[in-house]
Structures are given as structure tokens and as C-alpha cells.
Design a protein around this motif. Structure first.
Motif, PDB file in Angstrom:
ATOM      1  N   PHE A 221      63.489  23.558  79.576  1.00 12.75           N
ATOM      2  CA  PHE A 221      62.909  23.784  78.243  1.00 12.75           C
ATOM      3  C   PHE A 221      62.877  25.266  77.881  1.00 12.75           C
ATOM      4  O   PHE A 221      63.462  25.676  76.878  1.00 12.75           O
ATOM      5  CB  PHE A 221      61.495  23.223  78.161  1.00 12.75           C
ATOM      6  CG  PHE A 221      60.769  23.618  76.906  1.00 12.75           C
ATOM      7  CD1 PHE A 221      61.088  23.005  75.697  1.00 12.75           C
ATOM      8  CD2 PHE A 221      59.816  24.626  76.909  1.00 12.75           C
ATOM      9  CE1 PHE A 221      60.448  23.374  74.515  1.00 12.75           C
ATOM     10  CE2 PHE A 221      59.173  25.013  75.737  1.00 12.75           C
ATOM     11  CZ  PHE A 221      59.486  24.377  74.541  1.00 12.75           C
ATOM     12  N   TRP A 225      64.831  26.876  74.882  1.00 12.77           N
ATOM     13  CA  TRP A 225      64.071  27.108  73.651  1.00 12.77           C
ATOM     14  C   TRP A 225      64.148  28.566  73.220  1.00 12.77           C
ATOM     15  O   TRP A 225      64.291  28.868  72.032  1.00 12.77           O
ATOM     16  CB  TRP A 225      62.614  26.696  73.852  1.00 12.77           C
ATOM     17  CG  TRP A 225      61.797  26.820  72.606  1.00 12.77           C
ATOM     18  CD1 TRP A 225      60.881  27.778  72.305  1.00 12.77           C
ATOM     19  CD2 TRP A 225      61.853  25.963  71.453  1.00 12.77           C
ATOM     20  NE1 TRP A 225      60.352  27.576  71.051  1.00 12.77           N
ATOM     21  CE2 TRP A 225      60.932  26.460  70.509  1.00 12.77           C
ATOM     22  CE3 TRP A 225      62.577  24.816  71.139  1.00 12.77           C
ATOM     23  CZ2 TRP A 225      60.721  25.858  69.281  1.00 12.77           C
ATOM     24  CZ3 TRP A 225      62.374  24.213  69.907  1.00 12.77           C
ATOM     25  CH2 TRP A 225      61.455  24.728  69.000  1.00 12.77           C
ATOM     26  N   ARG A 229      67.056  27.185  71.091  1.00 14.01           N
ATOM     27  CA  ARG A 229      66.178  26.197  70.445  1.00 14.01           C
ATOM     28  C   ARG A 229      66.865  24.841  70.281  1.00 14.01           C
ATOM     29  O   ARG A 229      66.621  24.109  69.319  1.00 14.01           O
ATOM     30  CB  ARG A 229      65.671  26.699  69.092  1.00 14.01           C
ATOM     31  CG  ARG A 229      64.811  27.937  69.229  1.00 14.01           C
ATOM     32  CD  ARG A 229      64.095  28.302  67.965  1.00 14.01           C
ATOM     33  NE  ARG A 229      63.199  29.429  68.212  1.00 14.01           N
ATOM     34  CZ  ARG A 229      61.889  29.421  68.035  1.00 14.01           C
ATOM     35  NH1 ARG A 229      61.303  28.330  67.617  1.00 14.01           N
ATOM     36  NH2 ARG A 229      61.161  30.482  68.282  1.00 14.01           N
ATOM     37  N   VAL A 241      63.193  19.685  75.168  1.00 12.62           N
ATOM     38  CA  VAL A 241      63.178  20.312  73.843  1.00 12.62           C
ATOM     39  C   VAL A 241      62.947  19.252  72.771  1.00 12.62           C
ATOM     40  O   VAL A 241      62.189  19.480  71.813  1.00 12.62           O
ATOM     41  CB  VAL A 241      64.501  21.062  73.583  1.00 12.62           C
ATOM     42  CG1 VAL A 241      64.537  21.612  72.159  1.00 12.62           C
ATOM     43  CG2 VAL A 241      64.679  22.193  74.587  1.00 12.62           C
ATOM     44  N   TYR A 244      59.290  18.461  72.724  1.00 12.86           N
ATOM     45  CA  TYR A 244      58.512  19.497  72.050  1.00 12.86           C
ATOM     46  C   TYR A 244      58.630  19.376  70.538  1.00 12.86           C
ATOM     47  O   TYR A 244      57.628  19.477  69.810  1.00 12.86           O
ATOM     48  CB  TYR A 244      58.981  20.869  72.511  1.00 12.86           C
ATOM     49  CG  TYR A 244      58.248  22.016  71.852  1.00 12.86           C
ATOM     50  CD1 TYR A 244      57.031  22.462  72.360  1.00 12.86           C
ATOM     51  CD2 TYR A 244      58.767  22.648  70.723  1.00 12.86           C
ATOM     52  CE1 TYR A 244      56.351  23.507  71.756  1.00 12.86           C
ATOM     53  CE2 TYR A 244      58.099  23.697  70.117  1.00 12.86           C
ATOM     54  CZ  TYR A 244      56.889  24.122  70.637  1.00 12.86           C
ATOM     55  OH  TYR A 244      56.208  25.153  70.024  1.00 12.86           O
ATOM     56  N   LYS A 245      59.846  19.161  70.053  1.00 15.62           N
ATOM     57  CA  LYS A 245      60.044  19.041  68.607  1.00 15.62           C
ATOM     58  C   LYS A 245      59.334  17.807  68.053  1.00 15.62           C
ATOM     59  O   LYS A 245      58.751  17.850  66.971  1.00 15.62           O
ATOM     60  CB  LYS A 245      61.537  18.979  68.294  1.00 15.62           C
ATOM     61  CG  LYS A 245      62.261  20.308  68.483  1.00 15.62           C
ATOM     62  CD  LYS A 245      63.709  20.213  68.032  1.00 15.62           C
ATOM     63  CE  LYS A 245      64.400  21.566  68.099  1.00 15.62           C
ATOM     64  NZ  LYS A 245      65.799  21.522  67.620  1.00 15.62           N
TER      65      LYS A 245
END
Length: 281
Positions: A221, A225, A229, A241, A244-245
């Protein structure tokens, strides 16, 4: 009864900090919820969506590529380096080990920022290519759909290689020298010596290295990120990722929880399989 009484506070703390959030995540994974409005029950839809949604499904393909860079390459390079260092035993080898172990001391944020600068269009890598007349190969490495994932993967190789090397050196140092002397008396060369004595003697260290590097690829991650990203597009998007989004960028807490549960199960299964294989004679 005293040991049980002493362990009770620790077990209670473990349940509050680890088990309760884990059960909550499992519960959330069966709901569609943005974190604010009332959640609605969707059953296994979040899990099915992970494997059917093209974007989320692509994260598994990206992880397979990262496995090459985070696990296979570092372990192969670590084995070769450990074999060469233990065979040579020359002064200054400790400095060599320290240099390659340095990434384990640095934080992921620092490493990501360093490589982001190196991969920049006007960064050291492109400048070096231009200096040797290979300017046509210079590109925006982290912004290229083809090269972004391998570029990030090479960061993972650099980070995990030193750990694997030091781990294998420690394991090789514990192998009895008499075993090497025995195979040398039978006329074995360095390659046969490695596959006959060194590699079998590193079974435990290989299991540890495989477990940690494979799970590191699955959980990747911070490096991604900070550098890309997940872009460009979804070329470097990983499950972590995407989680997280889903949790914070476009809130879908249920989907984020489902991704977390799937990744936890995968990590546990991989660790169990590697452990069982390493225990077999």
C-alpha cells in the motif's frame, strides 16, 4: 490458577484491540454502507463484486506481477548473495551486508519519496540514460501504463532483498562445516554443494522469507500510494489501495471490509501452506 489470572488482562486487551475490530469488519462486509447513512444488507454481494468487477479483479493480476518483484527476485538474489558471501568470508563482507540491509531500517515513506524522485522525468535514472546516449528510453516511469507496475515492483525488490540476504546468511552460518567437507570429498563443485547442502539447510529461512515477502506483496500500500496512488489508470492498483479508496475516497465501507477479509484469508492460507510444505521431509 495464578498464571490464568495474570493472562486474563492480556487476553482481554487482545480481544478488544484485535478480535472485536475483526468481527466488526466481517459484519460490515455483508452490508452496503457509506459510513454515514443507514447500512443495508447485501449478503455476499461485496465478495462477489470483488471477483466480478473489472477494476477490483485487476488488482489480483497486479499482485501476481508484484509477487515476482517482492518475493521471487529478492529470494533468488538473496540465496545467490548468501552463497557467495559465506563462501568468500573476506574482510569487509559485514559492510556489504549492512548496505543491503539498510532498506529495512528506512521507513516506507522515505523509500517511496526517494524512488519517486529517481523515477521522475528529469530524475537521475533518465539523466543517466541520456548521458550514455540512450535518451530514447527515458520516460515518465511512474506515469507510464506499461512500466509503472514494474518500476514500483523494483522498489519492493530493493526493500526485501537485503532482508532475504541477511536471513539466508544467518541460516547458512548455522549449517555444519562438516557437511560441506563431506560433499567436497565426494568431488562436489560449488553448484552441487549449494543444492545438496545449503538449499536444504535453509528450509526454515525460506519458509519465513516466502511468507513475509508474499504477504508484503498482497498488502502493498504505502509504496504504491505515495508513488502512483494506483495509477496511471488502474495499472498499479492493489487490493490494499482499492480498500483504502473504498473506505475513504469513495466511501463504501462494506466493500472495503470485504476486501480486507479476503486479503486476510489469503494471507492466512498462504502462511499455512508454506508452513506445511516446509515441515515435510
Amino acid at each position: 490458577h495464578e498464571p490464568g489470572l495474570l493472562a486474563a488482562p492480556g487476553l482481554l486487551l487482545y480481544a478488544v484491540v484485535v478480535l472485536w475490530p475483526l468481527l466488526q469488519s466481517l459484519q460490515y462486509s455483508f452490508y452496503k454502507w457509506d459510513g454515514f447513512s443507514a447500512p443495508s444488507w447485501v449478503g455476499f454481494d461485496n465478495y462477489v463484486n470483488f471477483f466480478t468487477d473489472p477494476v477490483l479483479r485487476s488488482t489480483l493480476g497486479n499482485v501476481l506481477v508484484l509477487l515476482v518483484f517482492f518475493a521471487i527476485l529478492p529470494i533468488a538474489l538473496g540465496l545467490v548473495s548468501a552463497a557467495l558471501i559465506t563462501a568468500a568470508k573476506r574482510p569487509g563482507m559485514a559492510v556489504f551486508r549492512w548496505i543491503f540491509f539498510l532498506p529495512q531500517v528506512l521507513t516506507s515513506v522515505v523509500i517511496a519519496l526517494i524512488f519517486k524522485r529517481m523515477y521522475a522525468p528529469e530524475g537521475p535514472i533518465n539523466e543517466a540514460l541520456r548521458a550514455v546516449g540512450l535518451g530514447e528510453f527515458a520516460t515518465s516511469w511512474l506515469g507510464d501504463f506499461t512500466w509503472a507496475l514494474p518500476a514500483v515492483g523494483l522498489i519492493g525488490t530493493w526493500v526485501t532483498f537485503g532482508f532475504c540476504m541477511v536471513l539466508f546468511i544467518a541460516g547458512a552460518s548455522a549449517i555444519s562445516p562438516e557437511l560441506y567437507e563431506a560433499v567436497r570429498m565426494d568431488g562436489a563443485g560449488p553448484i552441487r554443494e549449494f543444492f545438496t547442502i545449503t538449499l536444504p539447510g535453509l528450509r526454515g529461512q525460506l519458509a519465513v522469507a516466502l511468507t513475509l515477502t508474499i504477504t508484503a506483496a498482497l498488502r502493498a500500500f504505502d509504496l504504491i500510494w505515495i508513488t502512483t496512488r494506483g495509477g496511471p489508470g488502474t495499472s498499479t492498483l492493489t487490493p490494499a489501495v482499492a480498500l483504502y479508496k473504498a473506505a475513504f475516497v469513495n466511501p463504501n465501507v462494506g466493500q472495503a471490509a470485504a476486501i480486507g477479509v479476503i486479503m486476510a484469508i489469503l494471507c492466512l492460507v498462504i502462511a499455512w501452506v508454506i508452513t506445511r510444505l516446509s515441515e515435510k521431509e
